[in-house]
Design an enzyme around this catalytic site. Structure first.
Site, short mmCIF file in Angstrom:
data_model
loop_
_atom_site.label_atom_id
_atom_site.label_comp_id
_atom_site.label_asym_id
_atom_site.label_seq_id
_atom_site.Cartn_x
_atom_site.Cartn_y
_atom_site.Cartn_z
N LYS A 1 76.87 -39.22 -56.51
CA LYS A 1 77.80 -38.13 -55.89
C LYS A 1 79.09 -38.40 -56.62
CE LYS A 1 80.47 -39.51 -53.29
NZ LYS A 1 81.31 -40.24 -52.26
N ASP B 1 79.41 -39.43 -45.93
CA ASP B 1 79.13 -38.92 -47.09
C ASP B 1 77.63 -38.45 -47.02
OD1 ASP B 1 81.48 -38.95 -48.61
OD2 ASP B 1 80.82 -40.81 -49.59
O1 C5P Z 1 81.44 -42.99 -42.58
P1 C5P Z 1 81.56 -44.30 -43.40
O2 C5P Z 1 80.58 -45.37 -42.78
O3 C5P Z 1 81.27 -43.96 -44.89
O4 C5P Z 1 82.80 -44.71 -43.50
C1 C5P Z 1 83.23 -46.10 -43.63
C2 C5P Z 1 84.62 -46.35 -43.40
O5 C5P Z 1 85.65 -45.68 -44.19
C3 C5P Z 1 85.07 -45.81 -42.16
O6 C5P Z 1 84.82 -46.88 -41.15
C4 C5P Z 1 86.59 -45.84 -42.22
O7 C5P Z 1 87.26 -46.88 -42.05
C5 C5P Z 1 86.72 -45.03 -43.54
N1 C5P Z 1 86.74 -43.55 -43.48
C6 C5P Z 1 87.67 -43.01 -43.01
N2 C5P Z 1 87.76 -41.45 -43.34
C7 C5P Z 1 86.71 -40.73 -43.70
C8 C5P Z 1 85.75 -41.70 -44.31
C9 C5P Z 1 85.52 -43.07 -44.08
O8 C5P Z 1 88.69 -43.31 -42.62
N3 C5P Z 1 86.90 -39.51 -43.60
#
Ligand code: C5P
Length: 287
Positions: A12, A136
């Protein structure tokens, strides 16, 4: 292998990524134009087994544990709590690198096991499961050009989207998404209108010139080598835009034609033998 299902999990790319406010759930609001690289990605094969098993192979397999926390196993269990399958993941993409990796694998697991287990899970259910696995993962379920909003799970298809030759470079430095968001200082906000599609490369590049990746500066502060990667990519003949994807450290350049992209891949591999460098094509996946 007659009963096996094979699924490709394409990389991606966030062509742009603007960050807004931190929400009460701890995630940041964002807007991003995401595309996928047709021919650069991981591969998953699902075969019959009485329990759920995961084996990981491939050039980046050693960096990843096949433990219960693995997004592939979490995805499989979220789809169906107690069915078996032997899953072999060929990990071609670098781990924790801003190009979907684990998210693409989780999404490919949802697609692959729906088919392999012959489930009647519909798109809306798949997307809801995907959102529970990571921000994602939903966009990777279809792996088609999309505008991402919310924390990444609100998707609008963006069509048409031109095919663009692309080169991806990762300096083999892992950066954790949470740390990059935490280091954010400046943000563009989430006020952009949903783009209605791009007829050709020039239209897309003109649009991208008005955008940025807000995570690039904080990621560079954590891993300064990202600056070297961007400098190297932007000096390649035929490179029209060089930028970081997601929370890094993988950077990409869009090229004017495939030959220039291939030449750049060879030049960069030679100049930086320690870097992961691949060339491919983004846009609408061939059916
Ligand atoms: O959703 P995911 O586990 O991929 O996200 C990892 C970390 O990235 C989250 O715990 C958060 O700290 C940060 N994040 C965020 N805002 C988003 C996506 C991710 O702050 N839209």
């Amino acid at each position: 292998m007659a009963n096996s299902v094979r699924v490709f999990a394409p990389a991606k790319i966030n062509l742009c990524l603007h960050v807004g406010e931190k929400r009460s759930d701890g995630y940041h609001a964002l807007q991003s134009l995401a595309v996928f690289v047709h021919n650069v990605g991981d591969e998953l094969v699902f075969s019959p087994a009485s329990t759920l098993e995961l084996a990981i192979t491939g050039p980046h397999g050693a960096q990843l544990g096949a433990d219960n926390d693995n997004l592939v196993l979490r995805g499989a269990r979220a789809l169906h709590a107690n069915r078996g399958a032997e899953i072999v993941l060929t990990k071609n993409l670098p781990v924790a690198s801003g190009i979907g990796g684990g998210s693409a694998d989780a999404a490919a697991t949802l697609r692959g096991l729906t088919q392999f287990w012959n489930l009647d899970t519909d798109d809306a259910q798949l997307l809801a499961i995907a959102a529970g696995l990571g921000s994602d993962v939903p966009v990777c379920v279809k792996s088609e050009p999309a505008w991402m909003e919310g924390r990444g799970e609100i998707l609008t298809p963006v069509l048409p989207m031109p095919d663009m030759p692309i080169v991806l470079v990762n300096p083999r430095v892992e950066v954790q998404t949470g740390k990059v968001f935490a280091a954010l200082t400046e943000r563009r906000g989430t006020g952009m209108a949903v783009p209605s599609g791009f007829a050709d490369a020039d239209t897309l590049l003109d649009y991208l010139d008005q955008t940025s990746n807000d995570l690039e500066a904080p990621a560079r502060s954590l891993a300064p080598i990202i600056g070297d990667v961007l400098d190297a990519l932007s000096t390649m003949l035929g490179a029209r835009l060089a930028r970081m994807s997601g929370s890094g450290a993988t950077c990409f350049a869009l090229f004017d034609n495939r030959e220039h992209a291939r030449d750049a891949m060879h030049t960069l591999r030679k100049a930086h033998p320690g870097w992961w460098v691949e060339a491919g094509e983004t846009g609408v996946p061939p059916q």
